[in-house]
Motif scaffolding. Structure first.
Motif, mmCIF file in Angstrom:
data_model
loop_
_atom_site.group_PDB
_atom_site.id
_atom_site.type_symbol
_atom_site.label_atom_id
_atom_site.label_comp_id
_atom_site.label_asym_id
_atom_site.label_seq_id
_atom_site.Cartn_x
_atom_site.Cartn_y
_atom_site.Cartn_z
ATOM 1 N N LYS A 253 0.848 -1.198 0.000
ATOM 2 C CA LYS A 253 0.000 0.000 0.000
ATOM 3 C C LYS A 253 0.885 1.249 0.000
ATOM 4 O O LYS A 253 1.885 1.316 0.716
ATOM 5 N N ASN B 42 -4.191 -2.521 0.893
ATOM 6 C CA ASN B 42 -5.250 -2.124 1.827
ATOM 7 C C ASN B 42 -6.391 -1.363 1.180
ATOM 8 O O ASN B 42 -7.501 -1.385 1.685
ATOM 9 N N TYR B 43 -6.063 -0.597 0.141
ATOM 10 C CA TYR B 43 -7.059 0.323 -0.403
ATOM 11 C C TYR B 43 -7.477 -0.170 -1.777
ATOM 12 O O TYR B 43 -6.647 -0.312 -2.681
ATOM 13 N N GLY C 8 -6.978 -4.779 3.844
ATOM 14 C CA GLY C 8 -7.557 -3.555 4.410
ATOM 15 C C GLY C 8 -8.945 -3.774 4.970
ATOM 16 O O GLY C 8 -9.492 -4.877 4.947
ATOM 17 N N ARG C 9 -9.496 -2.708 5.503
ATOM 18 C CA ARG C 9 -10.844 -2.762 6.039
ATOM 19 C C ARG C 9 -11.832 -3.086 4.921
ATOM 20 O O ARG C 9 -11.770 -2.488 3.853
ATOM 21 N N SER D 46 -9.358 -9.888 6.023
ATOM 22 C CA SER D 46 -10.069 -8.988 6.935
ATOM 23 C C SER D 46 -11.571 -9.211 6.940
ATOM 24 O O SER D 46 -12.340 -8.266 6.955
#
Ligand code: PLP
Length: 231
Positions: A36, A57-58, A80-81, A99
Motif C-alpha cells: 500500500k 489495503n485500499y 484492508g478494512r 479482513s
C-alpha cells in the motif's frame, strides 16, 4: 541488486533466525509484502527479487496496480478494512482476503467470487486488544463466523488475522498474539483445518513469530516509508 532485493534478503535472514530462536521449524513463516502506498516500479522490483505474495489495503489503489503488474502474476492479498461495497471487486481480483469480520461480508464475497477462479482464501480478523480501533471481531465471535463460512464453497477459510495496537512493551504485544493463537487452536480443535495465522508487521514481527505466526505482513521494512502519491 536493487535496494528492495537487499532488504528482502535481509528480511528472509531475520525470519530464519527468529524461527530458530523460537523453535519454529524452518520455513514455517511466510512473508507477505505490503505494498500500500508504494509505487508500481517498487512493487515490480520486489517481484523481480522473487517476492510472490503482495498485500494491499485500499481497493481503488489496488485496482489501478493489479493490471499493470499482471505479467508478473503475483498473488494479491486484500488486507484492508472491508465494506460491503468492496466485496465484488475483492472477490474478483484477489486470491486472499485477510479482513473478514461478518457473516454478511463472507456471504457477499462467496456470492461474488467468479466461477472460473478457485475459492477465495480468507482469514477472519480478530480484535485482540481492548482499545483497538484497527478492526476485527471479538475472539468469542470467531467460532460462529467460522461455522457460517463452512458451507460457502466459493470461500476457503484458512485462518485468522490480527493487527494489534503497537505497544512499546513487547510483552503486551506477545500477549495479544498469544490470545490470537489460542483462538486459532480452539477453532482447529472444533474441526476447522486452518493453516494460516496472519500476524506481525515490521514493528512486531518478532512477537508474532514467537507466538506462532505463519505469515507476517511487512511493508516499511521492505519498501521504506509509504509515499503520498503512488497512482
Ligand atoms: C500497513 C499494514 C501492514 C504493514 O505494516 P508495516 O509497518 O509497513 O510493516 C500489515 N498489515 C496491515 C493490515 C496493514 O494495514
Amino acid at each position: 541488486m536493487s535496494e528492495i532485493a537487499l532488504r528482502w534478503a535481509a528480511l528472509k535472514e531475520t525470519v530464519a533466525a527468529l524461527e530458530k530462536k523460537y523453535h519454529r521449524p524452518a520455513g514455517t513463516v511466510q512473508i507477505l509484502a505490503v505494498t500500500k502506498m508504494q509505487s508500481v516500479a517498487d512493487i515490480q522490483s520486489a517481484l523481480d527479487a522473487g517476492i510472490r505474495m503482495v498485500g494491499e489495503n485500499y481497493l481503488q489503489e489496488a485496482l489501478q496496480k493489479i493490471p499493470l503488474l499482471a505479467a508478473l502474476s503475483p498473488e494479491w492479498h486484500f488486507i484492508g478494512r472491508l465494506q460491503s461495497n468492496k466485496t465484488r471487486h475483492v472477490a474478483a481480483h484477489f486470491a486472499w482476503v485477510h479482513s473478514v469480520t461478518s457473516a454478511k461480508l463472507a456471504q457477499r464475497l462467496h456470492d461474488h467470487r467468479p466461477n472460473h477462479l478457485p475459492p477465495l482464501n480468507m482469514c477472519i480478523q480478530i480484535n485482540v486488544d481492548a482499545e483497538n480501533n484497527r478492526g476485527g471481531i471479538d475472539e468469542k465471535e470467531a467460532l460462529s463466523l467460522a461455522d457460517y463460512c463452512r458451507p460457502l464453497h466459493r470461500l476457503r477459510l484458512r485462518g485468522l488475522m490480527a493487527l494489534p495496537t503497537l505497544n512499546e512493551d513487547p510483552q503486551v504485544t506477545r500477549e495479544a498474539f498469544h490470545r490470537l493463537h489460542a483462538c486459532y487452536t480452539h477453532l482447529q480443535q472444533q474441526g476447522f483445518s486452518l493453516d494460516t495465522l496472519s500476524a506481525g508487521t515490521t514493528h512486531d514481527l518478532e512477537a508474532a513469530i514467537a507466538e506462532g505466526s505463519t505469515l507476517i505482513r511487512v511493508g516499511t521494512a521492505l519498501f521504506g516509508l509509504r509515499k503520498k502519491n503512488v497512482a
